[in-house]
Design a protein around this motif. Structure first.
Motif, PDB file in Angstrom:
ATOM      1  N   GLN A   1      50.909  -7.629 -36.660  1.00  0.00           N
ATOM      2  CA  GLN A   1      50.995  -7.515 -38.303  1.00  0.00           C
ATOM      3  C   GLN A   1      50.764  -9.030 -38.759  1.00  0.00           C
ATOM      4  N   GLU A   2      51.654  -9.890 -37.896  1.00  0.00           N
ATOM      5  CA  GLU A   2      51.251 -11.458 -38.394  1.00  0.00           C
ATOM      6  C   GLU A   2      49.912 -11.823 -38.349  1.00  0.00           C
ATOM      7  N   LYS A   3      49.271 -11.311 -36.930  1.00  0.00           N
ATOM      8  CA  LYS A   3      47.889 -11.763 -36.853  1.00  0.00           C
ATOM      9  C   LYS A   3      46.776 -11.286 -37.803  1.00  0.00           C
TER      10      LYS A   3
ATOM     11  N   THR B   1      47.170 -12.970 -41.170  1.00  0.00           N
ATOM     12  CA  THR B   1      46.521 -14.391 -41.017  1.00  0.00           C
ATOM     13  C   THR B   1      44.974 -14.205 -41.121  1.00  0.00           C
TER      14      THR B   1
ATOM     15  N   TRP C   1      54.766  -6.439 -34.447  1.00  0.00           N
ATOM     16  CA  TRP C   1      55.099  -7.413 -35.669  1.00  0.00           C
ATOM     17  C   TRP C   1      54.209  -8.647 -35.373  1.00  0.00           C
ATOM     18  N   ALA C   2      53.866  -8.925 -33.984  1.00  0.00           N
ATOM     19  CA  ALA C   2      53.128  -9.963 -34.002  1.00  0.00           C
ATOM     20  C   ALA C   2      51.437  -9.646 -34.269  1.00  0.00           C
TER      21      ALA C   2
END
Length: 429
Positions: free
Chosen positions: A336-338, A341, A333-334
């Motif tokens: 996915q966030e990256k 962004t 999920w990190a």
């Protein structure tokens, strides 16, 4: 657990982005970030920074450490051998030497050790990606700082011209007073404007020197002195093509993906720790009063095959396996966030290019009109046709528009560098 579950999902997420929402017609395809900027002086600075920057020296050492770790972990799959010799002295008896050779080998039938090697290799790739991202970011920061220095030089020149005009206003007011054409009521206002301009110049000077100090740190040097340059260089617009291709070049996204790969493998290792392991142990030993015979003459040997399996550890291993699995999902999920962004950074930069282009065109038109009014109002003031306040308003508007144009030019050029970095353009290795 095969160690690829979340890594495969992250690849699917990247490939699912079909196209960019915006496009820039005048963009051109470039291979490197440095290809965008037409300035040999800047290229020289970037090369110096890549050689001497202390932060890059640290990331380079991190790669060397990771390479040594790969070698270390690969050694776990090979047989281990140890040789020992001991001497026993007892009162009333001869000295006895005892030599032993022990060989052990853990059979990697479940690929536990291979997974550990894969983790270390992924960590090495992560360190390489971190180094690439640090190099790319440094080049972009040097370019941005260099453009800021040019902007600051241009702002200083504009403010010096403003101050010169304001001091001229003071002289004109005094001359008109001596000729009996005007009162001295506007002199205080003119002097106030001049003092304010001098304060702005002092701030610009300090900002310029602070930028020079920042550049010195980036270059890994104790000092940096830039030759003044008024004109901005030409910075081209990078072409955005396929999102998966553009974003796939970004070292920071590569790092995020490798973090998933490492977490997946650690999860697989944790689950395999619940299964049995098989090892072989061979021992050769001999005792003799002769040191040579103790090592080389007809040693006794023993061979041990050992299978070990966890029986009861208070659910500790299962908890560790579940924890590793959850960590892998968290890292996914990190990523996915990256990824989201990164997409936003590209779209924002392209949107900024459109907006800044329009704003710069409007400001240029306004400045052209203001400069015509500037000359007209100066002539009319000397003739007594307009008030000092009218003249000051036109002068202030003209110089303020010049300042806005310089700031917009900088913003537009540095945004193109930001867009190049967002599209994964970096520097040559």
């Amino acid at each position: 657990m095969d160690g690829t579950r979340f890594a495969e999902q992250s690849s699917e997420s990247l490939n699912s982005i079909s196209e960019w929402q915006q496009q820039i017609p005048s963009a051109s395809r470039k291979a490197y970030l440095t290809d965008l900027i037409h300035s040999e002086a800047l290229q020289t600075l970037i090369r110096q920074g890549l050689r001497n920057n202390p932060g890059l020296q640290q990331t380079a050492l991190a790669i060397k450490i990771a390479r040594e770790n790969v070698t270390d972990v690969r050694g776990d799959r090979l047989p281990q051998a140890s040789l020992s010799v001991s001497q026993n002295n007892s009162e009333g008896s001869d000295t006895v030497y005892q030599g032993s050779l022990d060989v052990s080998w853990t059979l990697d039938w479940l690929q536990k050790l291979q997974d550990g090697v894969n983790v270390s290799e992924a960590s090495l790739a992560n360190s390489i990606a971190a180094d690439r991202y640090a190099r790319d970011l440094l080049a972009a920061t040097i370019a941005d700082t260099w453009l800021q220095l040019i902007r600051q030089t241009r702002l200083t020149e504009i403010e010096q011209n403003r101050l010169s005009v304001l001091e001229q206003n003071e002289q004109t007011i005094v001359e008109r007073y001596r000729k009996g054409l005007d009162e001295l009521t506007d002199l205080d206002s003119a002097r106030s404007q001049s003092a304010s301009s001098r304060a702005t110049l002092a701030a610009y000077t300090e900002n310029y020197e602070a930028l020079q100090r920042s550049m010195a740190v980036l270059l890994g040097d104790t000092s940096y002195r830039k030759t003044n340059r008024i004109n901005f260089p030409r910075v081209e617009i990078p072409l955005a093509s396929m999102p998966a291709q553009d974003l796939g070049r970004r070292p920071d996204l590569q790092q995020a993906y490798l973090n998933i790969r490492i977490a997946d493998l650690n999860s697989a290792i944790a689950y395999k720790a619940l299964l049995p392991s098989l090892s072989l142990n061979l021992s050769l030993s001999q005792s003799d009063a002769s040191f040579r015979n103790a090592l080389f003459t007809s040693p006794a040997w023993g061979l041990l095959n050992r299978i070990t399996a966890p029986l009861f550890q208070g659910r500790k291993l299962r908890a560790q396996a579940r924890q590793a699995d959850l960590t892998a999902e968290q890292v996914y999920w990190a990523y996915q966030e990256k990824l989201l962004t990164a997409v936003k950074e590209v779209e924002d930069a392209m949107g900024q290019e459109h907006a800044l282009t329009a704003r710069q065109a409007h400001i240029s038109d306004a400045l052209t009109n203001a400069e015509r009014s500037f000359e007209t109002y100066q002539t009319k003031y000397r003739q007594g046709l307009v008030s000092f306040l009218d003249l000051l308003t036109v002068q202030t508007q003209t110089f303020d528009l010049q300042v806005q144009k310089a700031k917009l030019t900088y913003a537009r050029l540095t945004n193109r560098i930001t867009l190049g970095l967002a599209l994964g353009l970096g520097v040559e290795s």
